[in-house]
Design a protein around this motif. Structure first.
Motif, mmCIF file in Angstrom:
data_model
loop_
_atom_site.group_PDB
_atom_site.id
_atom_site.type_symbol
_atom_site.label_atom_id
_atom_site.label_comp_id
_atom_site.label_asym_id
_atom_site.label_seq_id
_atom_site.Cartn_x
_atom_site.Cartn_y
_atom_site.Cartn_z
ATOM 1 N N SER A 37 40.374 -46.353 -116.278
ATOM 2 C CA SER A 37 39.691 -47.037 -117.378
ATOM 3 C C SER A 37 40.177 -48.484 -117.424
ATOM 4 O O SER A 37 41.313 -48.782 -117.043
ATOM 5 C CB SER A 37 39.948 -46.332 -118.713
ATOM 6 N N GLU A 38 39.279 -49.356 -117.870
ATOM 7 C CA GLU A 38 39.603 -50.784 -117.972
ATOM 8 C C GLU A 38 39.098 -51.338 -119.291
ATOM 9 O O GLU A 38 37.924 -51.173 -119.630
ATOM 10 C CB GLU A 38 38.936 -51.577 -116.843
ATOM 11 N N VAL A 39 40.013 -51.978 -119.999
ATOM 12 C CA VAL A 39 39.667 -52.701 -121.220
ATOM 13 C C VAL A 39 40.068 -54.150 -120.978
ATOM 14 O O VAL A 39 41.216 -54.414 -120.599
ATOM 15 C CB VAL A 39 40.408 -52.132 -122.452
ATOM 16 N N PRO A 40 39.146 -55.083 -121.154
ATOM 17 C CA PRO A 40 39.493 -56.485 -120.938
ATOM 18 C C PRO A 40 40.726 -56.892 -121.753
ATOM 19 O O PRO A 40 40.899 -56.466 -122.893
ATOM 20 C CB PRO A 40 38.246 -57.237 -121.411
ATOM 21 N N GLN A 41 41.584 -57.668 -121.128
ATOM 22 C CA GLN A 41 42.862 -58.078 -121.725
ATOM 23 C C GLN A 41 42.704 -58.666 -123.122
ATOM 24 O O GLN A 41 43.507 -58.399 -124.003
ATOM 25 C CB GLN A 41 43.566 -59.092 -120.814
ATOM 26 N N GLU A 42 41.647 -59.410 -123.350
ATOM 27 C CA GLU A 42 41.476 -60.044 -124.661
ATOM 28 C C GLU A 42 41.245 -59.030 -125.790
ATOM 29 O O GLU A 42 41.358 -59.363 -126.957
ATOM 30 C CB GLU A 42 40.361 -61.097 -124.662
ATOM 31 N N PHE A 43 40.957 -57.765 -125.429
ATOM 32 C CA PHE A 43 40.764 -56.721 -126.425
ATOM 33 C C PHE A 43 41.936 -55.755 -126.497
ATOM 34 O O PHE A 43 41.870 -54.750 -127.205
ATOM 35 C CB PHE A 43 39.465 -55.961 -126.169
ATOM 36 N N SER A 44 42.997 -56.051 -125.770
ATOM 37 C CA SER A 44 44.174 -55.201 -125.770
ATOM 38 C C SER A 44 44.751 -55.080 -127.183
ATOM 39 O O SER A 44 44.821 -56.054 -127.924
ATOM 40 C CB SER A 44 45.225 -55.797 -124.830
ATOM 41 N N GLY A 45 45.116 -53.862 -127.546
ATOM 42 C CA GLY A 45 45.728 -53.623 -128.851
ATOM 43 C C GLY A 45 44.762 -53.514 -130.011
ATOM 44 O O GLY A 45 45.184 -53.416 -131.161
ATOM 45 N N ARG A 46 43.484 -53.495 -129.753
ATOM 46 C CA ARG A 46 42.480 -53.430 -130.826
ATOM 47 C C ARG A 46 41.812 -52.061 -130.949
ATOM 48 O O ARG A 46 40.842 -51.907 -131.674
ATOM 49 C CB ARG A 46 41.403 -54.483 -130.607
ATOM 50 N N GLY A 47 42.295 -51.089 -130.195
ATOM 51 C CA GLY A 47 41.732 -49.749 -130.288
ATOM 52 C C GLY A 47 40.485 -49.525 -129.452
ATOM 53 O O GLY A 47 39.845 -48.479 -129.563
ATOM 54 N N ILE A 48 40.138 -50.482 -128.612
ATOM 55 C CA ILE A 48 38.933 -50.351 -127.785
ATOM 56 C C ILE A 48 39.098 -49.216 -126.777
ATOM 57 O O ILE A 48 38.175 -48.423 -126.564
ATOM 58 C CB ILE A 48 38.593 -51.677 -127.075
ATOM 59 N N GLY A 49 40.263 -49.108 -126.162
ATOM 60 C CA GLY A 49 40.509 -48.029 -125.217
ATOM 61 C C GLY A 49 40.399 -46.665 -125.877
ATOM 62 O O GLY A 49 39.844 -45.725 -125.299
ATOM 63 N N THR A 50 40.897 -46.563 -127.097
ATOM 64 C CA THR A 50 40.807 -45.308 -127.840
ATOM 65 C C THR A 50 39.356 -44.967 -128.150
ATOM 66 O O THR A 50 38.936 -43.817 -127.992
ATOM 67 C CB THR A 50 41.633 -45.395 -129.132
ATOM 68 N N LYS A 51 38.581 -45.950 -128.567
ATOM 69 C CA LYS A 51 37.157 -45.718 -128.842
ATOM 70 C C LYS A 51 36.425 -45.302 -127.562
ATOM 71 O O LYS A 51 35.558 -44.431 -127.590
ATOM 72 C CB LYS A 51 36.508 -46.955 -129.441
ATOM 73 N N LEU A 52 36.773 -45.929 -126.453
ATOM 74 C CA LEU A 52 36.175 -45.580 -125.167
ATOM 75 C C LEU A 52 36.514 -44.129 -124.810
ATOM 76 O O LEU A 52 35.622 -43.337 -124.494
ATOM 77 C CB LEU A 52 36.673 -46.532 -124.075
ATOM 78 N N ALA A 53 37.793 -43.770 -124.876
ATOM 79 C CA ALA A 53 38.219 -42.411 -124.518
ATOM 80 C C ALA A 53 37.560 -41.380 -125.434
ATOM 81 O O ALA A 53 37.062 -40.347 -124.960
ATOM 82 C CB ALA A 53 39.745 -42.304 -124.596
ATOM 83 N N GLU A 54 37.531 -41.649 -126.721
ATOM 84 C CA GLU A 54 36.914 -40.706 -127.657
ATOM 85 C C GLU A 54 35.429 -40.524 -127.352
ATOM 86 O O GLU A 54 34.924 -39.396 -127.326
ATOM 87 C CB GLU A 54 37.092 -41.193 -129.091
ATOM 88 N N GLY A 55 34.736 -41.617 -127.084
ATOM 89 C CA GLY A 55 33.314 -41.536 -126.756
ATOM 90 C C GLY A 55 33.051 -40.770 -125.472
ATOM 91 O O GLY A 55 32.101 -39.988 -125.380
ATOM 92 N N VAL A 56 33.908 -40.972 -124.477
ATOM 93 C CA VAL A 56 33.777 -40.238 -123.212
ATOM 94 C C VAL A 56 33.947 -38.749 -123.463
ATOM 95 O O VAL A 56 33.110 -37.934 -123.046
ATOM 96 C CB VAL A 56 34.811 -40.749 -122.178
ATOM 97 N N PHE A 57 35.017 -38.376 -124.158
ATOM 98 C CA PHE A 57 35.265 -36.953 -124.405
ATOM 99 C C PHE A 57 34.180 -36.326 -125.276
ATOM 100 O O PHE A 57 33.788 -35.184 -125.048
ATOM 101 C CB PHE A 57 36.651 -36.732 -125.009
#
Length: 90
Positions: A37-57
């Protein structure tokens, strides 16, 4: 924001403005293997990765799919959420 499956590119996408976070996968033996998975650095720490993972699952659970999490972030996310951890194989 919502996660979209892009089967041609073999990844899930979460658009944040003009920027896109992605979770790459492949299908093997009727299981989804989440590779990276990749989240652009400028969005690091904003919960974007968590939203991505939750949406995938959520999408994969709705389809009744089994998952192999080779992506460390996705695997950690699943381990903290029993409703998703039960979807994991291998």
């Amino acid at each position: 924001m919502h996660v979209v499956d892009n089967p041609e590119a073999k990844h899930f996408e979460l658009a944040v403005g003009d920027i896109v976070a992605v979770a790459y996968y492949k299908i093997e033996n009727d299981r989804i293997i989440l590779l990276h998975s990749e989240v652009p650095q400028e969005f690091s720490g904003r919960g974007i990765g968590t939203k991505l993972a939750e949406g995938v699952f959520e999408q994969l659970r709705a389809r009744g799919r089994r998952v192999i999490a080779k992506c460390a972030f996705i695997a950690r996310f699943a381990s903290r959420h029993p409703e998703y951890a039960q979807m994991l194989d291998g």
